[in-house]
Design an enzyme around this catalytic site. Structure first.
Site, PDB file in Angstrom:
ATOM      1  N   SER A 246      31.885   2.892   5.011  1.00  0.00           N
ATOM      2  CA  SER A 246      32.352   2.940   3.626  1.00  0.00           C
ATOM      3  C   SER A 246      32.774   1.536   3.213  1.00  0.00           C
ATOM      4  O   SER A 246      32.685   0.597   3.999  1.00  0.00           O
ATOM      5  CB  SER A 246      33.532   3.904   3.507  1.00  0.00           C
ATOM      6  OG  SER A 246      34.676   3.299   4.065  1.00  0.00           O
ATOM      7  N   LYS A 247      33.266   1.459   1.996  1.00  0.00           N
ATOM      8  CA  LYS A 247      33.611   0.147   1.445  1.00  0.00           C
ATOM      9  C   LYS A 247      34.631  -0.586   2.318  1.00  0.00           C
ATOM     10  O   LYS A 247      34.657  -1.810   2.341  1.00  0.00           O
ATOM     11  CB  LYS A 247      34.187   0.307   0.035  1.00  0.00           C
ATOM     12  CG  LYS A 247      33.116   0.678  -0.970  1.00  0.00           C
ATOM     13  CD  LYS A 247      33.471   0.159  -2.359  1.00  0.00           C
ATOM     14  CE  LYS A 247      32.392   0.501  -3.360  1.00  0.00           C
ATOM     15  NZ  LYS A 247      32.513   1.878  -3.865  1.00  0.00           N
ATOM     16  N   ARG A 248      35.460   0.188   3.020  1.00  0.00           N
ATOM     17  CA  ARG A 248      36.478  -0.504   3.835  1.00  0.00           C
ATOM     18  C   ARG A 248      35.838  -1.369   4.935  1.00  0.00           C
ATOM     19  O   ARG A 248      36.474  -2.252   5.478  1.00  0.00           O
ATOM     20  CB  ARG A 248      37.483   0.504   4.393  1.00  0.00           C
ATOM     21  CG  ARG A 248      37.185   1.056   5.756  1.00  0.00           C
ATOM     22  CD  ARG A 248      38.245   2.038   6.177  1.00  0.00           C
ATOM     23  NE  ARG A 248      37.842   3.382   5.813  1.00  0.00           N
ATOM     24  CZ  ARG A 248      37.108   4.174   6.609  1.00  0.00           C
ATOM     25  NH1 ARG A 248      36.751   3.744   7.802  1.00  0.00           N
ATOM     26  NH2 ARG A 248      36.749   5.373   6.213  1.00  0.00           N
ATOM     27  N   GLY A 250      33.464  -3.401   4.312  1.00  0.00           N
ATOM     28  CA  GLY A 250      32.845  -4.558   3.665  1.00  0.00           C
ATOM     29  C   GLY A 250      31.694  -4.106   2.788  1.00  0.00           C
ATOM     30  O   GLY A 250      31.631  -2.946   2.389  1.00  0.00           O
TER      31      GLY A 250
END
Ligand code: GLU
Length: 485
Positions: A246-248, A250
């Site tokens: 996921s976005k966490r 990067g």
């Protein structure tokens, strides 16, 4: 006779950028279609009007085009199928597969919570006022309602998945589920089945986050009297920490990798190896090679881990593989002006510089950074302060060394690496210094920094005139630094 060739689709919801997981799903569909001579269709699942946008559809299309995943035919918009979705619901209704639900969100949530606790599935008789004569009476008055699919009480729904094998869900564990909302809009599961039937989809290849929807979809296929497609649920992609990507972790959008200077063939190669392998030890492969090697049977059941290092490595390999004529335009795009215009006007030199800098770079960005000084106009070449402090530390020495180099460059005939190298090494020897002590000050003078490709390559690609001009300008700069100290 029906066409026996496979028909697959990629069905993104245009509520965000095309991310790595979606791109891999698209790629597997594409590879399968091309491998089997089938059709690769695109369906934009835009029924969620509020969250979908044309801009996002455009982004998804352009990301797919950049990756080289050419779609067969025009994209289909799920929203255009509304009448057919409703007609399919009507067929279900006529055959007795649905029941009207008059309950509001809250009431239904309460019922669901109670049933969960008691371990029973949602059925009409579990919702107060939804059974027998009472329900019929409410329906007769035209009370607004959603339509729910009636899951059979007995038995189980089974289907086969190419990756996960035979799958079975007991009906006792499956809630009746909404197919048409009170406002007359179909839900995802109904729209997908209706569309896949309409489009003649033979293989549903998608992320295994949809595995839990599949029993419901299977029930719908059967209730509509249709044959099941082959299901292929591809395991999730995990971040390096083992959690779902996921976005966490990067950047996850295709667009972001494009901006970082990743080549599309490298990203495609990387995505293909996330959850699939060619069955031999090949790793660096382009799209045609992947098509040639692809088979559904080699999709791995285990989740795959997104390794940014591997992507960087593959990108480096693809930078080496791409012919300079095809790499140069990408590099050009990343150069700022005025360098871009100057490089574009000197095609031969651009190709030679491309060839040179790609050997040391893992991204096109890094290549562009190294290529840039070759095309910087004399007057705007900036000298990196730290490099100048270090390599021109003693002005008199720096001047002596650069002047000695200047003489060699001015006189070498021909002006070529084979003649320059021995002559410059001889200069270092005459001055009683190591070659590095000569080449580093020279590098700063020519490229503005202490990092560059091999010094003889730099000298040759700059050419005699530019090299001399840059040395003269460096000598002026050294004079200025001396006066200011
Ligand atoms: N629109 C769904 C998604 O973006 C895919 C549906 C499907 O492939 O069946 O997750």
């Amino acid at each position: 006779m029906t066409d026996p060739r496979p028909r697959v689709r990629f069905a993104p919801s245009p509520t965000g950028y095309l991310h790595v997981g979606g791109a891999r799903t698209a790629l597997f569909n594409y590879l399968f279609a091309r491998r089997t001579g089938g059709r690769f269709l695109l369906r934009i699942e835009d029924t969620d009007r509020e969250r979908s946008s044309d801009a996002m559809t455009g982004q998804i299309l352009s990301a797919m085009e950049w990756l080289g995943l050419e779609v067969d035919g025009e994209p289909v918009h799920q929203g255009d199928g509304l009448d057919r979705h409703r007609a399919d619901v009507e067929r279900l209704r006529e055959a007795g597969w649905v029941w009207p639900c008059f309950a509001g969100q809250e009431e239904l949530a309460e019922v669901r919570a109670r049933l969960r606790e008691e371990g029973r599935p949602l059925r009409p008789h579990e919702v107060p006022g939804h059974a027998g004569a009472e329900a019929a009476a409410r329906l007769a008055t035209g009370e607004p309602h959603a339509l729910f699919f009636r899951v059979p009480d007995e038995g189980a729904t089974t289907f086969d998945d190419v990756v996960h094998g035979p799958t079975r869900v007991e009906h006792a564990h499956l809630d009746d589920f909404v197919v048409l909302r009170t406002d007359g809009t179909p839900v995802y599961n109904l729209a997908v089945v209706s569309d896949d039937l309409h489009m003649g989809i033979t293989h549903v290849i998608r992320g295994d986050d949809h595995l839990s929807n599949t029993p419901k979809q299977v029930l719908l296929y059967r209730a509509l009297g249709a044959e099941l497609p082959t299901f292929v649920h591809v395991p999730m992609i995990l971040g390096p920490d083992g959690r779902r990507l996921s976005k966490r972790h990067g950047a996850t959008s295709v667009e972001a990798y494009r901006e970082q200077g990743i080549l599309p063939e490298a990203l495609v190669n990387f995505l293909a190896l996330l959850g699939w392998s060619p069955g031999d030890d090949r790793e660096v492969m382009d799209l045609p090679e992947l098509v040639e090697a692809f088979s559904l049977a080699r999709i791995l059941k285990k989740s795959s881990v997104f390794d940014p290092e591997k992507l960087a490595w593959l990108n480096g390999r693809h930078l080496q593989r791409r012919p300079p004529e095809r790499l140069a335009p990408v590099l050009l795009e990343l150069l700022p002006e005025p360098e871009r215009g100057r490089a574009a006007a000197e095609r031969e030199r651009l190709l030679a510089v491309t060839e040179l800098v790609r050997g040391r770079a893992r991204t096109v960005e890094a290549m562009a950074a190294q290529a840039r000084p070759f095309f910087t106009p004399l007057a705007s070449l900036a000298f990196d302060a730290r490099a100048a402090d270090k390599h021109w530390k003693v002005p008199s020495e720096a001047r002596e060394r650069l002047l000695a180099v200047r003489t060699v460059l001015a006189e070498s005939d021909p002006y070529a690496a084979d003649t320059l190298e021995p002559a410059l090494r001889a200069v270092a020897e005459r001055l009683g210094i190591g070659a590095g002590k000569l080449f580093q000050p020279l590098r700063v003078a020519l490229m503005g920094s202490a990092e560059s490709p091999g010094i003889f390559d730099v000298l040759v690609l700059l050419g005699r005139r530019r090299s001399l001009e840059r040395i003269d300008r460096a000598l002026e700069e050294i004079g200025r630094r001396e006066a200011a100290s």
